[in-house]
Design a protein around this motif. Structure first.
Motif, PDB file in Angstrom:
ATOM      1  N   GLN A  31      12.822  -0.493   6.232  1.00  0.00           N
ATOM      2  CA  GLN A  31      14.269  -0.299   5.400  1.00  0.00           C
ATOM      3  C   GLN A  31      14.105   0.321   4.028  1.00  0.00           C
ATOM      4  O   GLN A  31      14.719  -0.158   3.026  1.00  0.00           O
ATOM      5  N   SER A  32      13.389   1.138   4.017  1.00  0.00           N
ATOM      6  CA  SER A  32      12.889   1.974   2.557  1.00  0.00           C
ATOM      7  C   SER A  32      12.597   3.425   3.089  1.00  0.00           C
ATOM      8  O   SER A  32      11.779   3.907   3.660  1.00  0.00           O
ATOM      9  N   SER A  33      13.637   4.226   2.437  1.00  0.00           N
ATOM     10  CA  SER A  33      13.413   5.606   2.413  1.00  0.00           C
ATOM     11  C   SER A  33      12.184   6.239   1.785  1.00  0.00           C
ATOM     12  O   SER A  33      11.356   7.288   2.237  1.00  0.00           O
ATOM     13  N   VAL A  34      11.993   5.418   0.638  1.00  0.00           N
ATOM     14  CA  VAL A  34      10.598   5.921   0.013  1.00  0.00           C
ATOM     15  C   VAL A  34       9.382   5.546   0.658  1.00  0.00           C
ATOM     16  O   VAL A  34       8.542   6.330   0.546  1.00  0.00           O
ATOM     17  N   ALA A  35       9.492   4.515   1.381  1.00  0.00           N
ATOM     18  CA  ALA A  35       8.180   4.029   2.130  1.00  0.00           C
ATOM     19  C   ALA A  35       7.913   4.955   3.266  1.00  0.00           C
ATOM     20  O   ALA A  35       6.860   5.226   3.897  1.00  0.00           O
ATOM     21  N   THR A  36       9.354   5.587   3.731  1.00  0.00           N
ATOM     22  CA  THR A  36       8.992   6.603   4.862  1.00  0.00           C
ATOM     23  C   THR A  36       8.683   7.998   4.368  1.00  0.00           C
ATOM     24  O   THR A  36       8.480   8.829   5.204  1.00  0.00           O
ATOM     25  N   ILE A  37       8.593   8.415   3.171  1.00  0.00           N
ATOM     26  CA  ILE A  37       8.140   9.505   2.814  1.00  0.00           C
ATOM     27  C   ILE A  37       6.862  10.253   3.288  1.00  0.00           C
ATOM     28  O   ILE A  37       6.948  11.363   3.839  1.00  0.00           O
ATOM     29  N   PRO A  38       5.806   9.607   3.376  1.00  0.00           N
ATOM     30  CA  PRO A  38       4.472  10.059   3.880  1.00  0.00           C
ATOM     31  C   PRO A  38       4.792  10.256   5.301  1.00  0.00           C
ATOM     32  O   PRO A  38       4.019  11.517   5.662  1.00  0.00           O
ATOM     33  N   VAL A  39       5.590   9.394   6.220  1.00  0.00           N
ATOM     34  CA  VAL A  39       5.531   9.753   7.527  1.00  0.00           C
ATOM     35  C   VAL A  39       6.280  11.203   7.755  1.00  0.00           C
ATOM     36  O   VAL A  39       6.427  12.020   8.487  1.00  0.00           O
ATOM     37  N   ASN A  40       7.455  11.262   6.891  1.00  0.00           N
ATOM     38  CA  ASN A  40       8.373  12.372   6.924  1.00  0.00           C
ATOM     39  C   ASN A  40       7.704  13.478   6.432  1.00  0.00           C
ATOM     40  O   ASN A  40       7.956  14.627   7.106  1.00  0.00           O
TER      41      ASN A  40
ATOM     42  N   LEU B  12       0.846  -1.278  -0.011  1.00  0.00           N
ATOM     43  CA  LEU B  12      -0.011  -0.004   0.174  1.00  0.00           C
ATOM     44  C   LEU B  12       1.032   1.169  -0.151  1.00  0.00           C
ATOM     45  O   LEU B  12       0.582   2.110  -0.883  1.00  0.00           O
ATOM     46  N   MET B  13       1.805   1.132   0.662  1.00  0.00           N
ATOM     47  CA  MET B  13       2.804   2.383   0.813  1.00  0.00           C
ATOM     48  C   MET B  13       3.662   2.736  -0.509  1.00  0.00           C
ATOM     49  O   MET B  13       3.585   3.668  -0.954  1.00  0.00           O
ATOM     50  N   PHE B  14       4.036   1.534  -0.928  1.00  0.00           N
ATOM     51  CA  PHE B  14       4.548   1.810  -2.353  1.00  0.00           C
ATOM     52  C   PHE B  14       3.759   2.113  -3.487  1.00  0.00           C
ATOM     53  O   PHE B  14       4.281   2.663  -4.330  1.00  0.00           O
ATOM     54  N   THR B  15       2.459   1.530  -3.257  1.00  0.00           N
ATOM     55  CA  THR B  15       1.481   2.104  -4.361  1.00  0.00           C
ATOM     56  C   THR B  15       1.085   3.482  -4.580  1.00  0.00           C
ATOM     57  O   THR B  15       1.093   4.237  -5.502  1.00  0.00           O
ATOM     58  N   ILE B  16       1.159   4.093  -3.254  1.00  0.00           N
ATOM     59  CA  ILE B  16       0.813   5.516  -3.048  1.00  0.00           C
ATOM     60  C   ILE B  16       2.131   6.289  -3.516  1.00  0.00           C
ATOM     61  O   ILE B  16       1.937   7.708  -3.862  1.00  0.00           O
TER      62      ILE B  16
ATOM     63  N   ILE C  86      -5.924  15.076  -1.553  1.00  0.00           N
ATOM     64  CA  ILE C  86      -6.517  13.637  -1.612  1.00  0.00           C
ATOM     65  C   ILE C  86      -5.615  12.624  -1.165  1.00  0.00           C
ATOM     66  O   ILE C  86      -5.747  11.825  -0.502  1.00  0.00           O
ATOM     67  N   ILE C  87      -4.317  12.677  -1.971  1.00  0.00           N
ATOM     68  CA  ILE C  87      -3.297  11.751  -1.635  1.00  0.00           C
ATOM     69  C   ILE C  87      -2.946  11.653  -0.320  1.00  0.00           C
ATOM     70  O   ILE C  87      -2.599  10.555   0.318  1.00  0.00           O
ATOM     71  N   PHE C  88      -2.607  12.704   0.476  1.00  0.00           N
ATOM     72  CA  PHE C  88      -2.429  12.764   1.773  1.00  0.00           C
ATOM     73  C   PHE C  88      -3.308  12.071   2.666  1.00  0.00           C
ATOM     74  O   PHE C  88      -3.305  11.440   3.867  1.00  0.00           O
ATOM     75  N   LYS C  89      -4.673  12.318   2.380  1.00  0.00           N
ATOM     76  CA  LYS C  89      -5.973  11.633   3.080  1.00  0.00           C
ATOM     77  C   LYS C  89      -5.761  10.074   2.808  1.00  0.00           C
ATOM     78  O   LYS C  89      -5.814   9.544   4.058  1.00  0.00           O
ATOM     79  N   ILE C  90      -5.328   9.635   1.760  1.00  0.00           N
ATOM     80  CA  ILE C  90      -5.041   8.416   1.403  1.00  0.00           C
ATOM     81  C   ILE C  90      -3.786   7.914   2.249  1.00  0.00           C
ATOM     82  O   ILE C  90      -3.959   6.612   2.978  1.00  0.00           O
ATOM     83  N   VAL C  91      -2.905   8.637   2.268  1.00  0.00           N
ATOM     84  CA  VAL C  91      -1.553   8.280   3.114  1.00  0.00           C
ATOM     85  C   VAL C  91      -1.961   8.086   4.723  1.00  0.00           C
ATOM     86  O   VAL C  91      -1.506   7.184   5.391  1.00  0.00           O
ATOM     87  N   GLY C  92      -2.892   8.992   5.076  1.00  0.00           N
ATOM     88  CA  GLY C  92      -3.472   9.013   6.451  1.00  0.00           C
ATOM     89  C   GLY C  92      -4.001   7.532   6.908  1.00  0.00           C
ATOM     90  O   GLY C  92      -3.961   7.003   7.628  1.00  0.00           O
ATOM     91  N   LEU C  93      -4.797   7.192   6.055  1.00  0.00           N
ATOM     92  CA  LEU C  93      -5.773   5.959   6.057  1.00  0.00           C
ATOM     93  C   LEU C  93      -4.656   4.639   6.149  1.00  0.00           C
ATOM     94  O   LEU C  93      -4.611   3.919   6.853  1.00  0.00           O
ATOM     95  N   ILE C  94      -3.882   4.735   5.334  1.00  0.00           N
ATOM     96  CA  ILE C  94      -2.832   3.769   5.058  1.00  0.00           C
ATOM     97  C   ILE C  94      -1.816   3.664   6.568  1.00  0.00           C
ATOM     98  O   ILE C  94      -1.525   2.574   7.035  1.00  0.00           O
TER      99      ILE C  94
ATOM    100  N   PRO D  97       2.461   8.271  -7.132  1.00  0.00           N
ATOM    101  CA  PRO D  97       1.741   9.387  -7.694  1.00  0.00           C
ATOM    102  C   PRO D  97       1.841  10.451  -6.419  1.00  0.00           C
ATOM    103  O   PRO D  97       2.062  11.870  -6.564  1.00  0.00           O
ATOM    104  N   MET D  98       2.336  10.014  -5.109  1.00  0.00           N
ATOM    105  CA  MET D  98       2.640  11.159  -4.123  1.00  0.00           C
ATOM    106  C   MET D  98       3.692  12.023  -4.388  1.00  0.00           C
ATOM    107  O   MET D  98       3.661  13.304  -4.312  1.00  0.00           O
ATOM    108  N   VAL D  99       4.687  11.464  -4.804  1.00  0.00           N
ATOM    109  CA  VAL D  99       6.056  12.028  -5.230  1.00  0.00           C
ATOM    110  C   VAL D  99       5.874  13.122  -6.500  1.00  0.00           C
ATOM    111  O   VAL D  99       6.204  14.151  -6.324  1.00  0.00           O
ATOM    112  N   PHE D 100       5.368  12.503  -7.278  1.00  0.00           N
ATOM    113  CA  PHE D 100       5.046  13.148  -8.769  1.00  0.00           C
ATOM    114  C   PHE D 100       4.360  14.363  -8.304  1.00  0.00           C
ATOM    115  O   PHE D 100       4.357  15.714  -8.841  1.00  0.00           O
TER     116      PHE D 100
END
Length: 416
Positions: free
Chosen positions: A264-273, A47-51, A179-187, A54-57
């Motif tokens: 063990q993934s910086s990308v997966a941590t982007i939403p939390v960061n 789920l983290m990697f799926t979002i 919208i994307i950050f709402k999705i991140v919050g749910l995940i 689009p979140m970064v872009f």
């Protein structure tokens, strides 16, 4: 602080730690049977990697597109490069000092396994492939984070030139970003369960093999990471915002650090960061640019681990790890090997191939360094990702001035 305020401030990282500890205990107790929990961890990571693409872009395109003044973008990017290089050099200076005092391969006896290495690409090809893709579909994959970032910056510049946030596309991008950050919050509500299950599987599968002949390297690397965190992180935060900056960093850094250590993934941590930077007071246009770029370019933890790996191989193969030329080559290779990481767990294998290839080690060195990579990766990613948030604070100071944080607090843009 009373108990209620402590719980309010640190509730999420505390719950995360509890989830990970419970997962680790289950891994120790169940052993290999803990793999039954692996799907729960995989669901969360997927789920983290799926979002994340689009979140970064969208976040970068929106941040750049909303800028009326392109000079500010240039200032952010210029200070970003400067910050990443300077902090990387500080990390390199520390690790070179440490490995010369405590050689990681001293008294180590290792049996090499037979291994065949694929032919490594040239440095030039790696740079081209790190920055660009040869087909638009390549921008849909998280394995091409830097090309996504480059394309997002170009797209944002063009959105800004065509009306910015007031244009139809600008308004759409801003709404998509929300919208994307709402999705991140749910995940993220699934994080304690997902990370706990992920850790249970790791401990159950690899726990008994985590020490062995690599114990000395771990005893060199992990305390060195703690020293870097204890000395460099507060110093960077103090430079960014004085004592207020240090307090805000300490209050908000644990969630990204724990998430990075577990996934063990910086990308997966982007939403939390992103959430941590918002609470630290970093302007969104800065964090939306710095954090995605930092996930693939700002690799202090990987620089520390790569140079320890290089020094380890030098010791194992009886080569002296001395001389300015050797140190300079080690720093360049460490930065390059960190640069080609995809941000995914296990992505360091590409960087480890690069280390073996550029230093001319035999193929047997690859499984050796790959094992070290697995042992070092949690702490390296933790430093990489949490360092991105602190770098965002430093860049905010350089872009907006020395009193940027107190001004934002006084204006009400940031909670006191």
């Amino acid at each position: 602080m009373d108990k209620k305020s402590i719980w309010k401030s640190y509730r999420f990282p505390i719950i995360l730690v509890i989830g990970i500890v419970v997962g680790a205990l289950l891994g120790v107790t169940l052993g290999e049977k803990a793999t039954v929990l692996k799907p729960l961890g995989d669901i969360f990571l997927n789920l983290m990697f799926t979002i994340v693409v689009p979140m970064v872009f969208v976040s970068i395109t929106t941040a750049v597109g909303n800028m009326v003044n392109m000079k500010r973008l240039g200032k952010i990017l210029g200070n970003l490069v400067l910050t990443f290089i300077v902090t990387g050099l500080f990390a390199a200076a520390l690790v070179l000092t440490v490995v010369n005092i405590w050689p990681p391969a001293a008294n180590t006896s290792i049996q090499f396994a037979n291994a065949e290495m694929a032919e490594a690409a040239s440095v030039g090809d790696m740079i081209v492939n790190s920055l660009t893709v040869n087909d638009f579909s390549g921008l849909m994959s998280r394995s091409n984070m830097l090309p996504i970032i480059v394309f997002a910056i170009i797209s944002g510049i063009c959105v800004s030139a065509c009306g910015g946030e007031e244009s139809p596309v600008g308004k759409l991008l801003n709404n998509l970003n929300d919208i994307i950050f709402k999705i991140v919050g749910l995940i993220m509500k699934l994080a304690p369960i997902g990370l706990g299950a992920y850790f249970a599987n790791l401990v159950g599968e690899f726990g008994p093999e985590l020490i062995g002949d690599y114990g000395r390297s771990m005893l060199v690397y992990y305390p060195m990471c703690l020293v870097y965190v204890a000395v460099a992180f507060p110093a960077y935060a103090y430079f960014a915002g004085g004592t207020v900056g240090v307090k805000r960093m300490l209050k908000n850094i644990f969630s990204p650090a724990i998430t990075a250590f577990a996934t063990q993934s910086s990308v997966a941590t982007i939403p939390v960061n992103m959430e941590a930077c918002k609470k630290m007071g970093v302007p969104e246009d800065i964090s939306n640019i710095v954090l995605p770029m930092g996930a693939t370019m700002h690799m202090d933890g990987s620089v520390l681990s790569s140079i320890v790996k290089i020094a380890f191989l030098f010791g194992v193969f009886g080569q002296p790890f001395t001389g300015v030329g050797t140190y300079a080559m080690a720093i360049v290779v460490a930065i390059l090997s960190a640069f080609v990481l995809s941000g995914a767990p296990g992505g360091g294998l590409v960087g480890e191939m690069l280390i073996v290839s550029l230093f001319g080690f035999p193929a047997e060195a690859f499984p050796l360094i790959a094992t070290l990579g697995f042992l070092f990766d949690p702490a390296a990613t933790c430093l990489n990702a949490s360092g991105d948030a602190i770098a965002s604070m430093m860049i905010a100071r350089m872009v907006e001035g020395k009193e940027w944080l107190t001004k934002r607090i006084a204006s009400g843009e940031v909670e006191a």
